[in-house]
Design an enzyme around this catalytic site. Structure first.
Site, PDB file in Angstrom:
ATOM      1  N   ARG A 110       0.846  -1.196   0.000  1.00 24.18           N
ATOM      2  CA  ARG A 110       0.000   0.000   0.000  1.00 24.18           C
ATOM      3  C   ARG A 110       0.878   1.241   0.000  1.00 24.18           C
ATOM      4  O   ARG A 110       1.836   1.344   0.757  1.00 24.18           O
ATOM      5  CB  ARG A 110      -0.899   0.003   1.233  1.00 24.18           C
ATOM      6  CG  ARG A 110      -1.881  -1.142   1.228  1.00 24.18           C
ATOM      7  CD  ARG A 110      -2.820  -1.091   2.405  1.00 24.18           C
ATOM      8  NE  ARG A 110      -3.560   0.168   2.379  1.00 24.18           N
ATOM      9  CZ  ARG A 110      -3.893   0.847   3.461  1.00 24.18           C
ATOM     10  NH1 ARG A 110      -3.550   0.417   4.654  1.00 24.18           N
ATOM     11  NH2 ARG A 110      -4.575   1.972   3.354  1.00 24.18           N
ATOM     12  N   SER A 111       0.522   2.207  -0.814  1.00 23.65           N
ATOM     13  CA  SER A 111       1.264   3.461  -0.905  1.00 23.65           C
ATOM     14  C   SER A 111       1.324   4.169   0.442  1.00 23.65           C
ATOM     15  O   SER A 111       2.363   4.718   0.818  1.00 23.65           O
ATOM     16  CB  SER A 111       0.619   4.368  -1.955  1.00 23.65           C
ATOM     17  OG  SER A 111       1.272   5.615  -2.003  1.00 23.65           O
ATOM     18  N   GLU A 138       7.604 -10.208   2.902  1.00 24.82           N
ATOM     19  CA  GLU A 138       8.961  -9.918   3.370  1.00 24.82           C
ATOM     20  C   GLU A 138       9.000  -8.442   3.727  1.00 24.82           C
ATOM     21  O   GLU A 138       9.230  -7.597   2.875  1.00 24.82           O
ATOM     22  CB  GLU A 138      10.003 -10.236   2.295  1.00 24.82           C
ATOM     23  CG  GLU A 138       9.982 -11.676   1.823  1.00 24.82           C
ATOM     24  CD  GLU A 138       9.196 -11.859   0.534  1.00 24.82           C
ATOM     25  OE1 GLU A 138       8.827 -10.857  -0.095  1.00 24.82           O
ATOM     26  OE2 GLU A 138       8.948 -13.016   0.175  1.00 24.82           O
TER      27      GLU A 138
END
EC number: 3.5.4.13
Length: 194
Positions: A110-111, A138
């Site tokens: 997600r930005s 990760e």
């Protein structure tokens, strides 16, 4: 061709793609479906191992991996896992995903989280045709402050592409599939590479 939201909904309705638990249609927008953070984590322990020889003898790589990786850590709902600056951790999505042999999936972070320094997938964001299981994340904190990560929080988005045909060697049919049906934050199995 990448699937749009209405096609993702249709593929889920028809059982072509499975996501369990099934996300609500409000979580399917544009060309993605939101996924949430599960409660299984692994971290690197404090250790004296100077390095991991990635191409060394299988037994040595296995021993080194056991020295540096923690056991599975389960975080209860409502509790937080703290990822400190410069740390790498493994976690899973809450959802389990099953893809047919003619669809490849892609996981994007997600930005809003990236703007805080959180990398959700360091490099491995492809979900192979024939995949079945939870997706291991990760995490890396490239920011300046510790980040509190809680089970069930929105963590990323999946998109799907139709292949030009059916894969001859889908993931679930491969004998060398190291992470088949994974349900927890499985550590690296590079020691099983040929």
């Amino acid at each position: 061709m990448r699937l749009c939201d209405t096609d993702i909904e249709r593929y889920l309705d028809e059982g072509i793609i499975e996501i369990i638990p099934r996300p609500s249609n409000e979580k399917i927008t544009g060309a993605t479906v939101d996924v949430r953070l599960g409660n299984s984590f692994r971290v690197f322990r404090e250790h004296a191992t100077p390095y991991i020889d990635l191409s060394g003898p299988r037994e040595e790589v296995t021993a080194q991996l056991h020295k540096v990786m923690s056991e599975e850590i389960i975080i209860a709902d409502g509790e937080a896992f703290f990822l400190h600056p410069g740390e790498l951790a493994l976690a899973t999505t809450l959802e389990s995903v099953t893809l047919p042999d003619n669809v490849v999936g892609w996981l994007d972070g997600r930005s809003s989280l990236a703007r805080l320094g959180l990398m959700v997938h360091v490099t491995a964001h492809r979900i192979d045709p024939g995949w079945q299981g939870k997706i291991v994340l990760e995490f890396f904190n490239a920011g300046k402050l510790p980040l509190a990560l809680r089970p069930n929080m929105a963590i990323g988005a999946l998109s799907f592409e139709i292949l030009s045909g059916h894969a001859a060697k889908p993931y679930n049919a491969r004998k060398d599939a190291k992470y088949k049906n994974q349900q927890s934050a499985v550590s690296s199995r590079i020691n099983q590479d040929d």
